[in-house]
Scaffold this active site. Sequence first.
Site, PDB file in Angstrom:
ATOM      1  N   GLY A  69       0.827  -1.192   0.000  1.00 47.51           N
ATOM      2  CA  GLY A  69       0.000   0.000   0.000  1.00 47.51           C
ATOM      3  C   GLY A  69       0.866   1.248   0.000  1.00 47.51           C
ATOM      4  O   GLY A  69       2.080   1.190   0.249  1.00 47.51           O
ATOM      5  N   CYS A  70       0.244   2.381  -0.278  1.00 46.73           N
ATOM      6  CA  CYS A  70       1.002   3.635  -0.364  1.00 46.73           C
ATOM      7  C   CYS A  70       1.549   4.042   0.998  1.00 46.73           C
ATOM      8  O   CYS A  70       2.731   4.390   1.127  1.00 46.73           O
ATOM      9  CB  CYS A  70       0.126   4.730  -0.956  1.00 46.73           C
ATOM     10  SG  CYS A  70      -1.491   4.924  -0.173  1.00 46.73           S
TER      11      CYS A  70
END
Lengths: 352, 352, 352, 352
Positions: C154-155
């Site tokens: 994920g970011c």
Amino acid sequence: MGNFRRVPVGIVGASGYGGVQLVRLLMDHPEVELVYLGGDSSAGKPFAYIYPHLAHTVNLSVEAVDPELIAHRCEIVFLSVPNGLACQIAPKLLEKGCKVLDLSADYRFSNLATYTAWYGKERQDSAIAATAVYGLPEMFRDRIAEAELIGCPGCYPTASLLALSPLLKQGLIIPETAIIDAKSGTSGGGREAKINMLLAEADNSLAAYGVVRHRHTPEIEQICSELAGHEVTVQFTPHLIPMVRGILATVYATLRDPGLVRDDLITIYRAFYRNSPWVRICEPGIYPQTKWACGSNLCYIGIEVDPRTGRIIVMSAIDNLIKGQAGQAIQCMNIMMGWDETVGLPKLGFYP
Amino acid sequence: MGNFRRVPVGIVGASGYGGVQLVRLLMDHPEVELVYLGGDSSAGKPFAYIYPHLAHTVNLSVEAVDPELIAHRCEIVFLSVPNGLACQIAPKLLEKGCKVLDLSADYRFSNLATYTAWYGKERQDSAIAATAVYGLPEMFRDRIAEAELIGCPGCYPTASLLALSPLLKQGLIIPETAIIDAKSGTSGGGREAKINMLLAEADNSLAAYGVVRHRHTPEIEQICSELAGHEVTVQFTPHLIPMVRGILATVYATLRDPGLVRDDLITIYRAFYRNSPWVRICEPGIYPQTKWACGSNLCYIGIEVDPRTGRIIVMSAIDNLIKGQAGQAIQCMNIMMGWDETVGLPKLGFYP
Amino acid sequence: MGNFRRVPVGIVGASGYGGVQLVRLLMDHPEVELVYLGGDSSAGKPFAYIYPHLAHTVNLSVEAVDPELIAHRCEIVFLSVPNGLACQIAPKLLEKGCKVLDLSADYRFSNLATYTAWYGKERQDSAIAATAVYGLPEMFRDRIAEAELIGCPGCYPTASLLALSPLLKQGLIIPETAIIDAKSGTSGGGREAKINMLLAEADNSLAAYGVVRHRHTPEIEQICSELAGHEVTVQFTPHLIPMVRGILATVYATLRDPGLVRDDLITIYRAFYRNSPWVRICEPGIYPQTKWACGSNLCYIGIEVDPRTGRIIVMSAIDNLIKGQAGQAIQCMNIMMGWDETVGLPKLGFYP
Amino acid sequence: MGNFRRVPVGIVGASGYGGVQLVRLLMDHPEVELVYLGGDSSAGKPFAYIYPHLAHTVNLSVEAVDPELIAHRCEIVFLSVPNGLACQIAPKLLEKGCKVLDLSADYRFSNLATYTAWYGKERQDSAIAATAVYGLPEMFRDRIAEAELIGCPGCYPTASLLALSPLLKQGLIIPETAIIDAKSGTSGGGREAKINMLLAEADNSLAAYGVVRHRHTPEIEQICSELAGHEVTVQFTPHLIPMVRGILATVYATLRDPGLVRDDLITIYRAFYRNSPWVRICEPGIYPQTKWACGSNLCYIGIEVDPRTGRIIVMSAIDNLIKGQAGQAIQCMNIMMGWDETVGLPKLGFYP
């Protein structure tokens, strides 16, 4: 203060941006008491459920829209509902003796054929529509004072008409040369979930929309035509700007008399708006920023003349949610009620 | 790859936004090697001292501006310096055999009297100025291919002229009706500390500036006049938009032939730009957003015709720092060097 | 160039922001050819119908998602689809011999019980999930090189783990003191119409969300635990920032050795990331801005030590759509294919 | 209204953002009359020369700063001048009998050694400084009521202390675990032309600054120590957010009693602020957005507890220019004068 009594007012359709501005301004208005918030989709919920920041400040709940009940409790009703819905509610309220200020497009047109042509809805209520007054106080103060039903102007028409009116009323320009290049913050699009209004899409970007077919065009033309005394067609192009609030209308037109200079025009505008406390004409060489107007009911107008082209360029800046919507409706209410037209309205913008 | 050699290029004035874009694009250009960055105020400092994000990517230091030395090391030189300074540097570089691309206004005018009238500086170098070619490849590709000195267009003139040129070249509009309402992100103002460009001032706001007197006016008019075959005066109004990058020019003009419809005009524009890889004509009903262009060298053009008013409305969107500045200069360099005009330039915007 | 052949790649779920970034980056990647774009809701439409700015640049149409067909045409497939959907597609692609890079959460967890606990979906594919490698190249380069299936981070975990890893791997901090205060632009929320993501709501505002329960928490903890060699619990708080792109993670932790000073830590980080071309450690006293990273695959890390409190503060900045999503997936692909890890990825941000 | 008389007030340093907010709020305050605006650099100019949007609304001119004259005309004086200047003006005003509210840092510290250590200025006026009261009404209402000289809190300390005070006062947390991760709009940086505050630099970006050394740290620690009853050291990290107004402080601390749950804490906060009309505690699961506070003097506080880590996370949102600056100063004035603490201050934010 003796037997002072605040006038009870209500808002139908309080959950949108127009509604929440009305709530904010009416709560601080010294002559009225906000007693009713209506909306079918949120009926039964506290208003602070929709706008949590108003918890413990606005203690009203949203109620179902029952005109009978509304009329029983309110003397003045603001309609902040979709086009086509206001014209179903207003007649019942009027019949019961309410004064009605409609923020939708339903009562902006004296000729319902124009409404039908641009909004695509048939209407049977031309008798009532004929009693409505276009709520632009700077032009129609006297009619507003007598009215029971106000069709409040759109945000773009407000900015556009305040820029154009002195020119048309006094025959200073060739009307068909008028071009309005308007720019608005995205709150003008309302509180609806649309992909093109997402911050990720609209921020750091800019585009025109509704070119040659935006529905505010006939509204602008209707008033321009009345002021000019003959049918006027204008070019109107709106743009979406990456900001929350504010409209700037940049208006171009060819002057009839090429000998007029900027200072002449500034003098003319100042005279024209001498009795309009919500219009400010900028000093020569000063052009209005929308930020100046944000938070106030003011319209700032800057004027330039180009001796090279013979055109006048007029820039008008407003807060689209105040002078362009909720504030102007309240200004109309003040006039209808015989109050000072500035009462309860902010004259100092948030700046910065 | 054998004896492949990259052509050595330099930038004078690398510390501004035009400079840093040139650095970014030239570093990725397959035909050139960036060997020199010049700037008197930062001389001696690593470029990454000015732009820390480029540490370990751009390993050049800023050097003093010594034309002799520059010419010794570079075959091509980009000047990204203030107006009035480029014309002091370019002649020395040309004399030594460099090709020069000037991003300032110094070489944009074939008639230096116009330059002096609008920029307030006297010039004695009309002989050299006469050899300069206006670096708008979509109009002057052939001249650019032959030139040693390019006066790269301003950002607003690029957007404006790409919108107007087909109309003027083919006599489709009445030239004096042309109005350009242009909107730009604040990076166009450069990397200078000015109060009106602070985020706290410029964000969430919008205003016109330089009305009837912006210096890009004569530059637009010069090219319009050449295309029209006679002297043309246009109305040009720039606006500051609360965003970093991007320009949208909304151009209005009256069509000579009121029978032309939108699809005719789209066909005409597509034909006009058939050999221009950096111009994209939008489908009917689609209007360009500046965000589309951001990060690319593309210009997007949308077209609408208003049968009610007889006007055409053309909207052109560019990234002011790329097609409006650094990218266009590189496009010109490609043409001067006989390379494909698209080489080393991004065609896919950052979106979103 | 001889028998050079580009490797055919496809994207399932191309219409979101992750998808459009993948398209942009893969189009410019010299080793691959983008041959397939899949998406059920847009199937049959040209990709430029969704993103008009890509007309005439990306000439692919969106196709239905048929794993058989995809595997027939693509050697590498990127999945940019909702959580819970990737795990239905990936097995079929793997079976047909494709390499799969999944941008959803489906293959980020070695223990599917964690996935089920936080994502609320039961899974039966633990055998395949066990073969997936967590696609953070700076930690797991060797495993990625051997993998057929990558669960791309994920970011927020990307920014958080790049900041924390050297500290945990080398036992420099007390793990349970780690607090990650993360800030993201709104593009991280995807291209979905939600009221809280409207410009009018999110601009000029700031708020935390998902406090103590954001789904990226277990993902961060899983890797922290592996690096620390024992179970680690972290505090993770994301915030929504009024900007389009970028993440800044501000990480706080108590140093085990209070004698360590800032320059020691900078040295340690530089050594740790010596072979990681996409990580940049800032000079002493320099703190990264997200804008530096925007447009590039870089992660910038700034380090500060507070002798008063004994804490280290690490700030890491990435472009959430590139190093935080599409770029990192391509970095993983490069490693899987034995290509240089930097190929086809931008190292120069858009700045400004 | 009889012999009602408004109290004459003045502002020294009216041209900055703090000043213009004071002007806006004091103009609408029913108990005072704004009679003096002072500033040496703009002396002699109409205030509307600096802020054109106030033409015809604020008709005062800026005057030279002559304490004798000011004291002659004003009973209450707000100082909105740089640090180090207020302490030169205040003593003269106090001597003449004025009440003084200083918005700079000069009178925030009971111990001038702390001031000198962090602000680098020697001071000889410890006797006067000792009479100053720290103007945070929610903690020091009684002292403010008795004071002649108020050192108004900084914007970050206001948000931070309102979040932390109930916890420290009641011994609910381990003080040294307190971490304040604060985020501010750029108006907090004042109206000075600085490159890093340009829209082109600061928009669409985010960064920490002043890490481990911001001058608001000792101010926060001074009050925390008083509340805790012993010396407290906190971690404070400010960040610059791409928005004009607003501060969010996200505060982390370890609870002494791990059995406390969120609803307990919400109850404790509500009780603590029962008599504080400007503090709003959010419902469970609701986290404050800075936009809620913008335009009002309110502080919104959201509370979360993480049973996994034993920490409380408190989020407080204010308008940095109102509750964080001008509004709080007026709140103090109200208390000093025996007026209701809410008089003349907006309780409804601009939203949206």
